[in-house]
Design a protein around this motif. Structure first.
Motif, mmCIF file in Angstrom:
data_model
loop_
_atom_site.group_PDB
_atom_site.id
_atom_site.type_symbol
_atom_site.label_atom_id
_atom_site.label_comp_id
_atom_site.label_asym_id
_atom_site.label_seq_id
_atom_site.Cartn_x
_atom_site.Cartn_y
_atom_site.Cartn_z
ATOM 1 N N ASN A 54 19.249 -29.135 40.238
ATOM 2 C CA ASN A 54 18.294 -28.250 40.889
ATOM 3 C C ASN A 54 17.251 -27.745 39.889
ATOM 4 N N LYS A 55 17.708 -27.377 38.689
ATOM 5 C CA LYS A 55 16.779 -26.922 37.645
ATOM 6 C C LYS A 55 15.814 -28.039 37.257
ATOM 7 N N ALA A 56 16.339 -29.257 37.158
ATOM 8 C CA ALA A 56 15.491 -30.400 36.820
ATOM 9 C C ALA A 56 14.427 -30.626 37.889
ATOM 10 N N SER A 57 14.774 -30.397 39.164
ATOM 11 C CA SER A 57 13.803 -30.593 40.250
ATOM 12 C C SER A 57 12.637 -29.621 40.124
ATOM 13 N N VAL A 58 12.934 -28.388 39.714
ATOM 14 C CA VAL A 58 11.870 -27.402 39.528
ATOM 15 C C VAL A 58 10.970 -27.815 38.360
ATOM 16 N N ASP A 59 11.581 -28.225 37.237
ATOM 17 C CA ASP A 59 10.803 -28.640 36.067
ATOM 18 C C ASP A 59 9.890 -29.815 36.403
ATOM 19 N N ARG A 60 10.440 -30.794 37.115
ATOM 20 C CA ARG A 60 9.626 -31.962 37.482
ATOM 21 C C ARG A 60 8.493 -31.581 38.421
ATOM 22 N N THR A 61 8.792 -30.744 39.409
ATOM 23 C CA THR A 61 7.768 -30.347 40.389
ATOM 24 C C THR A 61 6.604 -29.639 39.712
ATOM 25 N N ILE A 62 6.890 -28.782 38.740
ATOM 26 C CA ILE A 62 5.826 -28.069 38.016
ATOM 27 C C ILE A 62 5.019 -29.046 37.165
ATOM 28 N N THR A 63 5.718 -29.967 36.502
ATOM 29 C CA THR A 63 5.024 -30.971 35.682
ATOM 30 C C THR A 63 4.132 -31.847 36.544
ATOM 31 N N TRP A 64 4.648 -32.279 37.686
ATOM 32 C CA TRP A 64 3.859 -33.132 38.579
ATOM 33 C C TRP A 64 2.673 -32.371 39.158
ATOM 34 N N LEU A 65 2.832 -31.081 39.388
ATOM 35 C CA LEU A 65 1.706 -30.276 39.873
ATOM 36 C C LEU A 65 0.579 -30.280 38.855
ATOM 37 N N ASP A 66 0.924 -30.140 37.580
ATOM 38 C CA ASP A 66 -0.105 -30.187 36.536
ATOM 39 C C ASP A 66 -0.806 -31.537 36.513
ATOM 40 N N HIS A 67 -0.031 -32.616 36.715
ATOM 41 C CA HIS A 67 -0.646 -33.950 36.783
ATOM 42 C C HIS A 67 -1.591 -34.044 37.981
ATOM 43 N N SER A 118 3.443 -27.148 45.459
ATOM 44 C CA SER A 118 4.804 -27.189 45.998
ATOM 45 C C SER A 118 5.724 -26.223 45.269
ATOM 46 N N VAL A 119 6.537 -25.506 46.055
ATOM 47 C CA VAL A 119 7.544 -24.588 45.522
ATOM 48 C C VAL A 119 8.911 -25.066 45.989
ATOM 49 N N VAL A 120 9.796 -25.388 45.045
ATOM 50 C CA VAL A 120 11.143 -25.839 45.379
ATOM 51 C C VAL A 120 12.158 -24.949 44.656
ATOM 52 N N GLY A 121 13.410 -25.358 44.658
ATOM 53 C CA GLY A 121 14.429 -24.547 44.000
ATOM 54 C C GLY A 121 15.764 -24.577 44.696
ATOM 55 N N GLY A 122 15.876 -25.382 45.758
ATOM 56 C CA GLY A 122 17.149 -25.542 46.436
ATOM 57 C C GLY A 122 17.751 -24.233 46.897
ATOM 58 N N CYS A 123 19.060 -24.116 46.733
ATOM 59 C CA CYS A 123 19.780 -22.922 47.184
ATOM 60 C C CYS A 123 20.014 -21.953 46.024
ATOM 61 N N SER A 124 18.976 -21.750 45.229
ATOM 62 C CA SER A 124 19.049 -20.800 44.119
ATOM 63 C C SER A 124 17.846 -19.870 44.185
ATOM 64 N N VAL A 125 18.113 -18.596 44.357
ATOM 65 C CA VAL A 125 17.031 -17.612 44.393
ATOM 66 C C VAL A 125 16.280 -17.614 43.070
ATOM 67 N N GLU A 126 17.020 -17.694 41.964
ATOM 68 C CA GLU A 126 16.386 -17.641 40.637
ATOM 69 C C GLU A 126 15.461 -18.827 40.414
ATOM 70 N N GLU A 127 15.901 -20.033 40.783
ATOM 71 C CA GLU A 127 15.070 -21.216 40.581
ATOM 72 C C GLU A 127 13.856 -21.210 41.503
ATOM 73 N N ARG A 128 14.036 -20.758 42.731
ATOM 74 C CA ARG A 128 12.891 -20.679 43.648
ATOM 75 C C ARG A 128 11.848 -19.688 43.116
ATOM 76 N N SER A 182 17.744 -40.740 43.922
ATOM 77 C CA SER A 182 16.996 -41.861 43.338
ATOM 78 C C SER A 182 15.721 -41.417 42.636
ATOM 79 N N SER A 183 15.390 -40.126 42.723
ATOM 80 C CA SER A 183 14.219 -39.613 41.997
ATOM 81 C C SER A 183 14.558 -39.488 40.519
ATOM 82 N N ASN A 184 13.538 -39.541 39.681
ATOM 83 C CA ASN A 184 13.740 -39.332 38.255
ATOM 84 C C ASN A 184 12.522 -38.632 37.668
ATOM 85 N N LYS A 185 12.462 -38.497 36.375
ATOM 86 C CA LYS A 185 11.378 -37.743 35.751
ATOM 87 C C LYS A 185 10.018 -38.399 35.954
#
Length: 441
Positions: free
Chosen positions: A194-207, A221-231, A144-147
């Motif tokens: 998962n990639k979208a979650s990282v992009d949003r988290t970084i954008t929200w951090l700047d806000h 906050s550092v997220v990235g789910g079950c992806s080493v590259e995204e984390r 239910s989360s979005n940009k």
């Protein structure tokens, strides 16, 4: 100017605007490193931010690795304010809460007018850590989360919280430490989500940085789910920002404990070593040891809460205590892993002994298993109060032993011995049952 350069300039401007106030109320230093590994002992110093005008600002010093006490609306679920003094100090002076808990109570303006959570709860000598998510009342709902914002399931319903709304909560509550809004996702999401979650988290951090209140230290906050590259991508981006520490999220949402070390190490490889790291979702003793081995400093866990809720008391060995339980044949049927006992069981109805002989907590010094068994079976609230005091005290002692093992250069030995002993205890009841079935046949 290319878009990438414009973004870098924005980041620099945001960092410079926040730099002068970011570290005023919090200091952190690593005191000891494990000789072989990443485990470390640190010292976290906090100057409480919300005070009556003219009052002297109290300071809190807590050694890490440390446990944050999980709360409901600022207080541990079963411990009233006048009983907090029975918990070990200063270990128990960091209280974690979710701003979402207050969405059904006083509004942000009312809390701000009162003076923040310190004044609202009358706990000026405690440090408060605000985290959007917890594992009791405020669960992330990634579908239910979005940009625009992160969605949370709460007892009051589902809420979509935008960065601006979240920052209004933080500004009114005036916590000592606070975590930026994150889009935490479960382990089962797609690569694209998962990639979208990282992009949003970084954008929200700047806000959050651009809207940052004057007081309180920010953990990115550092997220990235079950992806080493995204984390690692998220960790790289967050490390560029001017934050006081790091919150490693996304655990306890369907991830495997076997894969977790890889994700933790991938993140701590990237993050600066001089700043504290907090993690949510690692609660069991083995999981805590796993986090410490990866270099985590602060643990946000509901483990004690759930034990107390079900009537369990921790009894696993601390400095060779609890040896009496290792040969207790009755215990096999009462506890599943020799780390806890179920005090609701009838076997404790006439047991006049303490939960743990030699334990210095208020409960063990003043009450017996029989009394707590009685309170549990008549549904008296005092049972949970006494259990929570004991379980919290016992788990804080576990963290103290971890710090001592790191300081003495024996952490890996301590970790392996603890895990092996617990594995043996897990096998013991099943082996006993097998032997019983064989004899019956």
């Amino acid at each position: 100017m290319p878009p990438a350069e414009q973004r870098d300039n924005i980041i620099i401007n945001i960092n410079e605007a926040a730099a002068q106030t970011q570290f005023q109320n919090m200091k952190f230093a690593v005191k000891t490193w494990c000789k072989s590994g990443r485990a470390r002992v640190g010292l976290l110093q906090l100057k409480c931010t919300s005070l009556v005008q003219g009052a002297t600002s109290p300071e809190i010093e807590i050694e890490t690795p440390a446990l944050l006490l999980t709360t409901r609306k600022g207080l541990p679920a079963f411990i009233p304010p006048d009983h907090l003094s029975f918990l070990p100090s200063p270990d128990s002076r960091l209280l974690q809460f979710s701003p979402m808990h207050f969405m059904e109570g006083p509004n942000s303006k009312t809390i701000s007018d009162i003076g923040g959570v310190h004044q609202l709860l009358g706990l000026q000598g405690y440090g408060f850590v605000a985290v959007p998510r917890d594992s009791i009342l405020s669960l992330p709902e990634c579908s239910s989360s979005n940009k625009n914002g992160a969605s949370f399931e709460t007892p009051s319903g589902r809420f979509l919280v935008k960065p601006l709304e979240y920052m209004k909560m933080i500004s009114s509550m005036k916590p000592d430490l606070w975590v930026s809004l994150a889009d935490e996702v479960s382990a089962s999401v797609t690569v694209k989500r998962n990639k979208a979650s990282v992009d949003r988290t970084i954008t929200w951090l700047d806000h959050c940085i651009s809207l940052k209140p004057r007081d309180g230290a920010l953990f990115g906050s550092v997220v990235g789910g079950c992806s080493v590259e995204e984390r690692q991508r998220c960790a790289h981006e967050v490390a560029k920002r001017n934050v006081s520490g790091y919150y490693i999220g996304g655990f306890g949402l369907g991830d495997s404990i076997d894969e977790r070390s890889t994700f933790l190490h991938a993140v701590t490889d990237v993050l600066p070593k001089e700043k504290p790291r907090q993690v949510c979702g690692l609660g069991l003793p083995e999981e805590v040891l796993q986090g410490v081995a990866a270099g985590i400093d602060l643990f946000d866990s509901t483990y004690i809460y759930h034990l107390t809720l079900e009537g369990f008391a921790l009894i696993f060995p601390l400095n060779d205590k609890c040896k009496q339980y290792e040969s207790d044949t009755q215990l096999c049927s009462m506890a599943s892993d020799y780390t806890k006992i179920n005090l609701k069981a009838t076997v404790y109805r006439k047991d006049a002994s303490r939960i743990v002989e030699g334990c210095e907590c208020y409960t063990c010094q003043n009450h017996t298993k029989a009394y707590i068994n009685h309170l549990l079976n008549v549904h008296e609230m005092l049972a949970q109060i006494l259990l929570e005091i004991h379980n919290t005290h016992h788990y804080f002692s576990f963290f103290r032993l971890i710090r001592e093992a790191i300081t003495e250069g024996k952490f890996e030995e301590f970790r392996q011995k603890f895990i092996e002993r617990r594995r043996e205890h897990l096998l013991a009841p099943s082996l006993g049952a097998c032997e019983l079935q064989t004899s019956v046949r």
